[in-house]
Design a protein around this motif. Structure first.
Motif, short mmCIF file in Angstrom:
data_model
loop_
_atom_site.label_atom_id
_atom_site.label_comp_id
_atom_site.label_asym_id
_atom_site.label_seq_id
_atom_site.Cartn_x
_atom_site.Cartn_y
_atom_site.Cartn_z
N GLY A 69 0.76 -1.20 0.19
CA GLY A 69 0.06 0.00 -0.03
C GLY A 69 0.94 1.21 0.04
N ALA A 70 2.07 1.16 0.84
CA ALA A 70 2.94 2.29 0.85
C ALA A 70 3.46 2.80 -0.50
CB ALA A 70 3.87 2.03 1.82
N SER A 104 3.69 6.25 -5.14
CA SER A 104 3.73 6.37 -6.77
C SER A 104 2.78 7.24 -7.09
CB SER A 104 3.69 5.14 -7.25
OG SER A 104 4.62 4.19 -6.89
N ALA A 105 1.53 7.09 -6.46
CA ALA A 105 0.42 8.15 -6.85
C ALA A 105 0.82 9.48 -6.52
CB ALA A 105 -0.77 7.88 -6.12
N PHE A 106 1.40 9.78 -5.45
CA PHE A 106 1.74 11.14 -5.05
C PHE A 106 3.28 11.73 -5.48
CE2 PHE A 106 -1.82 10.21 -2.58
CZ PHE A 106 -2.51 11.49 -2.60
N LEU A 107 3.90 11.05 -6.25
CA LEU A 107 5.09 11.30 -6.88
C LEU A 107 5.06 12.75 -7.49
CD1 LEU A 107 8.11 10.38 -7.39
CD2 LEU A 107 7.29 9.64 -9.50
N LEU A 110 2.60 2.00 -13.54
CA LEU A 110 1.47 2.73 -14.30
C LEU A 110 1.35 3.99 -13.83
CD1 LEU A 110 -1.03 -0.41 -14.36
CD2 LEU A 110 0.37 0.89 -16.45
N LEU A 111 1.46 4.31 -12.63
CA LEU A 111 0.95 5.58 -11.98
C LEU A 111 2.24 6.72 -12.45
CD1 LEU A 111 0.03 4.49 -8.58
CD2 LEU A 111 -1.37 5.73 -10.05
N PHE A 112 3.65 6.06 -12.60
CA PHE A 112 4.66 6.84 -12.90
C PHE A 112 4.58 7.19 -14.41
CE2 PHE A 112 9.06 7.56 -14.70
CZ PHE A 112 9.36 8.42 -13.73
N GLN A 113 3.97 6.34 -15.54
CA GLN A 113 3.89 6.53 -16.75
C GLN A 113 2.58 7.26 -17.05
OE1 GLN A 113 6.16 5.83 -18.91
NE2 GLN A 113 7.49 4.90 -17.50
N ASN A 155 0.11 10.39 -17.13
CA ASN A 155 -0.10 11.74 -16.98
C ASN A 155 -1.40 12.37 -16.34
OD1 ASN A 155 2.95 11.89 -16.99
ND2 ASN A 155 2.88 12.04 -19.21
N HIS A 156 -2.33 11.44 -16.91
CA HIS A 156 -3.79 12.15 -16.60
C HIS A 156 -4.37 11.79 -15.31
CE1 HIS A 156 -8.09 12.71 -17.72
NE2 HIS A 156 -7.48 13.32 -18.44
N LEU A 157 -4.64 12.84 -14.60
CA LEU A 157 -5.30 12.56 -13.36
C LEU A 157 -6.34 11.43 -13.22
CD1 LEU A 157 -5.02 13.67 -10.39
CD2 LEU A 157 -6.58 15.34 -10.91
N ILE A 158 -7.23 11.20 -14.04
CA ILE A 158 -8.39 10.20 -14.10
C ILE A 158 -7.71 8.96 -14.19
CG2 ILE A 158 -10.45 9.30 -14.94
CD1 ILE A 158 -11.24 12.15 -15.81
N GLY A 159 -6.90 8.82 -15.21
CA GLY A 159 -5.98 7.61 -15.21
C GLY A 159 -5.28 7.26 -13.99
N LYS A 160 -4.53 8.09 -13.42
CA LYS A 160 -3.87 7.73 -12.18
C LYS A 160 -4.91 7.24 -10.96
CE LYS A 160 0.22 10.74 -12.47
NZ LYS A 160 1.16 9.83 -12.05
N GLY A 161 -6.02 7.96 -11.07
CA GLY A 161 -6.99 7.72 -9.87
C GLY A 161 -7.53 6.45 -10.13
N VAL A 162 -7.78 5.81 -11.51
CA VAL A 162 -8.29 4.47 -11.54
C VAL A 162 -7.37 3.32 -11.34
CG1 VAL A 162 -8.87 2.90 -13.61
CG2 VAL A 162 -10.02 5.32 -13.46
N VAL A 163 -6.14 3.64 -11.76
CA VAL A 163 -5.10 2.73 -11.22
C VAL A 163 -4.99 2.55 -9.81
CG1 VAL A 163 -2.53 2.37 -11.41
CG2 VAL A 163 -3.74 3.18 -13.27
N PHE A 164 -5.03 3.53 -8.93
CA PHE A 164 -4.87 3.58 -7.66
C PHE A 164 -5.85 3.03 -6.90
CE2 PHE A 164 -5.68 5.63 -3.54
CZ PHE A 164 -4.34 5.79 -2.96
N LEU A 165 -7.14 3.12 -7.48
CA LEU A 165 -8.43 2.50 -6.83
C LEU A 165 -8.40 0.88 -7.24
CD1 LEU A 165 -11.46 5.16 -7.44
CD2 LEU A 165 -10.20 4.55 -5.31
N LEU A 166 -8.10 0.56 -8.31
CA LEU A 166 -8.15 -0.72 -8.77
C LEU A 166 -6.97 -1.39 -7.84
CD1 LEU A 166 -8.27 -0.86 -12.62
CD2 LEU A 166 -9.94 -1.65 -10.94
#
Length: 484
Positions: A317-318, A323-326, A445-448, A450-461
């Protein structure tokens, strides 16, 4: 579950002191990366990598030896502490003497002929940290977590205070005509601050050292102590080489004119993985005595398996959170180091696997088969050195990051296979692998993306998959902690 709660409580206390202190020191990273040039950051990293290596050598496995024999029936804890401390102190004295006698050759090999003070401060910091190891271990053994935390925090905050004095206060007052004593060399300022903090730390630990003068009680046989302790040191040495020797390989395998700069970039980016290592350090402080105290428990293997799974869940989780908040986290280092950020996902996962290795390796410690630790660490060190030597000249710092990750994977596999043979622990391998693979994929994926919605989807999944994998364990732990 009570044992798990006890471990969680101890981890929280040790973790709080470690996280507060280390995070406070981490807050100096923007200052250091702003003040130090890339090559100066490389020098700083170079010195501290040698301190890390020789700290493992000079402790001689006595910390783990103390934990193991101080709890054995028929042995006196104070006598064991006295023996292990004096043995370690003698090793430190011999090492310092040899280095000072050979300092000209050593300085030439390190390329610091014009700065012998770097070597002197290296010896001061190294000696102080090694001699503090066993007093800190004794505090942990007696569950004196608060005293441990206070001394550790004092050390860290004195270090931080002197850094602020050198890098903020003295320049501020100098602009207004007030000149306070301070080195003109920023690298030297960092070493002096650390050296002063280490000396104060030893002074605060003096009360813990009282048993070293009590010779009336007989301790363990010296031969037995060395047979147990030295393999622990030899096992730890390839491990620490695995962790820090890539800096030395960057220094000597890259062109001389750029090697220190690249080492500085690698070190600055590596500091962003400190959050994962903070959790591992806090967990280790509490877990090592916990593992030994439960070694005779019939349900110890099941207990160790649950601890591993909870550790992997939290560290995975860490990894995803960081990665999400990089885009925010990266501002902790100066922008002149950002060209190295692309290696961070590799470093995050490598740090997580380091914690997995620590959990796995408990099998050879509680069975007193510490010589197997050498096999595990050597396998990782071999891969690390081989991959570094092959990839650093071609890929630079990416080669070093890949070598670190691959070496940790090898050590996980080797330790697990040996544990299945000598001390089977019922790990839920599929669940653990699911957590690690999910965290790894999400980090890349979160590093690659750049779109905020895309990051959010990866994070939640990622977190949904974490919960689905560990639903029962999470619910049980929450109920237990709520009752507590």
């Amino acid at each position: 579950m009570y044992s798990i709660r006890t471990l969680a409580g101890q981890t929280a206390i040790y973790g709080l002191s470690s996280i507060i202190g280390r995070f406070a020191y981490f807050l100096l990273t923007p200052l250091h990366t702003a003040v130090l040039q890339r090559a100066e950051m490389g020098i700083n990293t170079d010195i501290y990598s040698w301190i890390a290596v020789f700290t493992v050598v000079l402790t001689l496995g006595m910390e783990t030896t103390y934990f193991r024999f101080s709890t054995k029936e028929g042995l006196d804890e104070q006598a064991v502490f006295r023996q292990t401390f004096w043995f370690m102190a003698g090793a430190v004295g011999a090492f310092v003497t040899i280095v000072l006698l050979l300092q000209s050759s050593i300085l030439r090999a390190m390329r610091y002929e014009s700065h012998p003070e770097y070597l002197w401060l290296l010896l001061l910091i190294l000696s102080g940290e090694v001699l503090a190891t066993l007093p800190y271990a004794r505090l942990r053994q007696h569950n004196r977590a608060l005293q441990f935390a206070l001394i550790r925090l004092t050390n860290i905050f004195v270090n931080i205070g002197l850094n602020l004095y050198f890098f903020l206060l003295t320049p501020f007052l100098a602009e207004r005509g007030v000149h306070l004593p301070a080195p003109s060399n920023p690298v030297l300022s960092i070493f002096i601050a650390n050296g002063a903090a280490v000396v104060l730390q030893l002074l605060l630990l003096i009360p813990v050292l009282r048993p070293i003068f009590a010779f009336e009680k007989k301790g363990i046989d010296l031969k037995k102590m060395l047979i147990y302790g030295l393999p622990v040191m030899l096992a730890g040495l390839p491990g620490i080489v695995n962790e820090v020797f890539d800096r030395q390989l960057l220094k000597y395998l890259l062109p001389v004119e750029t090697s220190l700069e690249q080492m500085g970039v690698y070190a600055a980016v590596f500091r962003l993985s400190v959050f994962i290592s903070l959790f591992i350090q806090a967990f280790r402080y509490a877990a090592e005595p916990f593992f030994f105290k439960n070694a005779e428990n019939k349900k110890a293997p099941e207990l160790y398996a649950r601890v591993m799974e909870l550790f992997v869940l939290v560290s995975a989780g860490a990894v995803v959170l960081l990665s999400a908040f990089l885009p925010v986290v990266k501002y902790f280092i100066h922008s002149k180091f950002w060209d190295g950020l692309y290696i961070l996902p590799l470093l995050f996962v490598a740090q997580m696997l380091l914690g997995v290795i620590f959990n796995l390796n408990i099998w050879y410690k509680v069975t007193e088969k510490t010589y197997y630790g050498i096999t595990i660490s050597l396998s990782g060190a071999f891969v690390n050195l081989l991959v570094n030597a092959t990839l650093i000249p071609v890929l630079g710092i990416m080669g070093a990051a890949l070598a670190l990750l691959l070496s940790h994977i090898v050590m996980v596999v080797v330790s697990y296979r040996l544990s299945r043979k000598h001390f089977p622990i019922p790990y839920r391998v599929n669940a653990i692998l699911t957590l690690i693979v999910t965290a790894t994929a999400a980090s890349f994926l979160l590093f690659q993306i750049n779109h905020l919605i895309g990051k959010g989807v990866v994070f939640l999944l990622a977190f949904v998959l974490f919960y689905q994998t560990e639903r029962t364990e999470i619910q049980t732990l929450i109920k237990s902690l709520s009752k507590k």
